[in-house]
Design an enzyme around this catalytic site. Structure first.
Site, PDB file in Angstrom:
ATOM      1  N   ASP A 171    -109.425 -39.160 -23.684  1.00  0.00           N
ATOM      2  CA  ASP A 171    -109.477 -39.021 -22.230  1.00  0.00           C
ATOM      3  C   ASP A 171    -110.715 -38.215 -21.882  1.00  0.00           C
ATOM      4  O   ASP A 171    -110.931 -37.142 -22.473  1.00  0.00           O
ATOM      5  CB  ASP A 171    -108.240 -38.285 -21.701  1.00  0.00           C
ATOM      6  CG  ASP A 171    -106.969 -39.104 -21.843  1.00  0.00           C
ATOM      7  OD1 ASP A 171    -105.945 -38.683 -21.277  1.00  0.00           O
ATOM      8  OD2 ASP A 171    -106.995 -40.147 -22.525  1.00  0.00           O
TER       9      ASP A 171
ATOM     10  N   ASP B 269     -96.977 -45.321 -14.526  1.00  0.00           N
ATOM     11  CA  ASP B 269     -96.909 -43.873 -14.771  1.00  0.00           C
ATOM     12  C   ASP B 269     -95.844 -43.302 -13.857  1.00  0.00           C
ATOM     13  O   ASP B 269     -95.952 -43.436 -12.632  1.00  0.00           O
ATOM     14  CB  ASP B 269     -98.272 -43.233 -14.501  1.00  0.00           C
ATOM     15  CG  ASP B 269     -99.381 -43.911 -15.298  1.00  0.00           C
ATOM     16  OD1 ASP B 269    -100.511 -43.996 -14.795  1.00  0.00           O
ATOM     17  OD2 ASP B 269     -99.105 -44.371 -16.404  1.00  0.00           O
TER      18      ASP B 269
HETATM   19  O1  LIG Z   1    -104.099 -40.175 -19.108  1.00  0.00           O
HETATM   20  C1  LIG Z   1    -103.949 -39.184 -18.338  1.00  0.00           C
HETATM   21  O2  LIG Z   1    -103.710 -38.014 -18.744  1.00  0.00           O
HETATM   22  C2  LIG Z   1    -104.025 -39.383 -16.876  1.00  0.00           C
HETATM   23  C3  LIG Z   1    -103.837 -38.300 -16.022  1.00  0.00           C
HETATM   24  C4  LIG Z   1    -103.917 -38.499 -14.653  1.00  0.00           C
HETATM   25  C5  LIG Z   1    -104.186 -39.769 -14.136  1.00  0.00           C
HETATM   26  C6  LIG Z   1    -104.380 -40.865 -14.980  1.00  0.00           C
HETATM   27  C7  LIG Z   1    -104.292 -40.662 -16.363  1.00  0.00           C
HETATM   28  N1  LIG Z   1    -104.483 -41.676 -17.288  1.00  0.00           N
HETATM   29  C8  LIG Z   1    -104.489 -43.089 -17.045  1.00  0.00           C
HETATM   30  O3  LIG Z   1    -105.423 -43.496 -16.058  1.00  0.00           O
HETATM   31  C9  LIG Z   1    -104.924 -44.724 -15.499  1.00  0.00           C
HETATM   32  C10 LIG Z   1    -104.759 -44.510 -14.035  1.00  0.00           C
HETATM   33  O4  LIG Z   1    -106.022 -44.652 -13.454  1.00  0.00           O
HETATM   34  P1  LIG Z   1    -106.068 -45.482 -12.078  1.00  0.00           P
HETATM   35  O5  LIG Z   1    -104.881 -44.978 -11.276  1.00  0.00           O
HETATM   36  O6  LIG Z   1    -105.945 -46.929 -12.455  1.00  0.00           O
HETATM   37  O7  LIG Z   1    -107.384 -45.102 -11.482  1.00  0.00           O
HETATM   38  C11 LIG Z   1    -103.591 -45.005 -16.091  1.00  0.00           C
HETATM   39  O8  LIG Z   1    -103.678 -45.910 -17.161  1.00  0.00           O
HETATM   40  C12 LIG Z   1    -103.173 -43.621 -16.535  1.00  0.00           C
HETATM   41  O9  LIG Z   1    -102.209 -43.671 -17.588  1.00  0.00           O
END
Ligand SMILES: O=C(O)c1ccccc1N[C@@H]1O[C@H](COP(=O)(O)O)[C@@H](O)[C@H]1O
EC number: 5.3.1.16
Length: 241
Positions: A11, A130
């Site tokens: 990440d 999520d």
């Molecule tokens: O992986 C993380 O810790 C995380 C924390 C906060 C937000 C997203 C996170 N991870 C991953 O990012 C995508 C979401 O991004 P978007 O909403 O599509 O822009 C998703 O796969 C989360 O698991």
């Protein structure tokens, strides 16, 4: 019976490989170079890399150039996510050569666009579900996005190929995965499910492996690897068929 796929996570926040707790901005622990981390997981035998642009997910910028560099340096399959919410960001993500992308916020806020790109790109599109409880969260997990199972049913009807399910309450805590959530999601869809959140031990991976017959295809491992709870080599051996 197929073995559980492991997806070590990288990440990226402000150019650094980080781990968060509950995905909260400001809870970062930094682990240095994302490229070095990704190459280390590849050298350790990873078949997948879970690569996230956290700045893009939080809306605090992006790490697009670095993400492309990391993905381009991989000889293994890359699952890419974070900030992929429109044609331009999807095009840039797919141009990295990643095997698939995860869409999170977009599935909650622009469902018509997600249905379109699922139709266009098939299994190169996965949706990140999520959740806190059974409520979906988007925009860096800061906004409610509706009911998990209502959204799942809609995405199934639109042909979504795969789901990455994250229990936010478990994410980054080393408190063990939410096996009940994984079972419930697998019971609600026939599409493969990738588990994320809470893996703390080899026994956790063995427990998730027992859900492969129910539909769990893979597990994302982050904090446990960076905290050296076990090595990736040990994890790969633990889930070997
Ligand atoms: O992986 C993380 O810790 C995380 C924390 C906060 C937000 C997203 C996170 N991870 C991953 O990012 C995508 C979401 O991004 P978007 O909403 O599509 O822009 C998703 O796969 C989360 O698991």
């Amino acid at each position: 019976m197929p073995k559980l796929e492991l997806l070590p996570a990288v990440d990226v926040r402000d150019g650094q490989a980080v781990r968060l707790v509950h995905g909260e901005s400001g809870s970062e622990t930094s682990y240095g170079s994302p490229l070095e981390a990704a190459l280390a997981w590849q050298s350790a035998g990873a078949e997948w890399l879970h690569l996230v642009d956290l700045d893009a997910a939080f809306g605090t910028g992006d790490n697009r150039t670095l993400i492309a560099e990391v993905a381009g340096a991989m000889d293994i399959k890359v699952e890419l996510s974070g900030g992929i919410r429109d044609d331009a960001s999807l095009e840039a993500a797919l141009a990295t050569g990643c095997r698939r992308v995860n869409l999170g916020t977009a599935a909650l806020e622009t469902p018509e666009w997600v249905a379109k790109v699922i139709a266009e790109h098939g299994d190169k599109i996965a949706v990140g579900l999520d959740v806190r409880g059974t409520t979906l969260r988007g925009r860096g997990w800061t906004r409610d996005g509706g009911d998990l199972y209502e959204t799942l049913a809609r995405l199934d009807s639109e042909g979504c190929a795969r789901y990455v399910v994250t229990d936010i309450a478990k994410d980054g805590t080393l408190q063990g995965p939410n096996l009940g959530l994984l079972r419930d999601v697998c019971a609600a869809t026939d599409r493969p499910v990738v588990a994320s959140g809470g893996v703390s031990s080899l026994d956790d991976l063995r427990a998730i492996s027992l859900l492969v017959p129910e539909g769990v295809e893979g597990a994302i491992v982050g904090k446990a690897l960076y905290a050296k709870a076990f090595t990736l080599e040990e994890a790969l051996k633990a889930v070997a068929a």
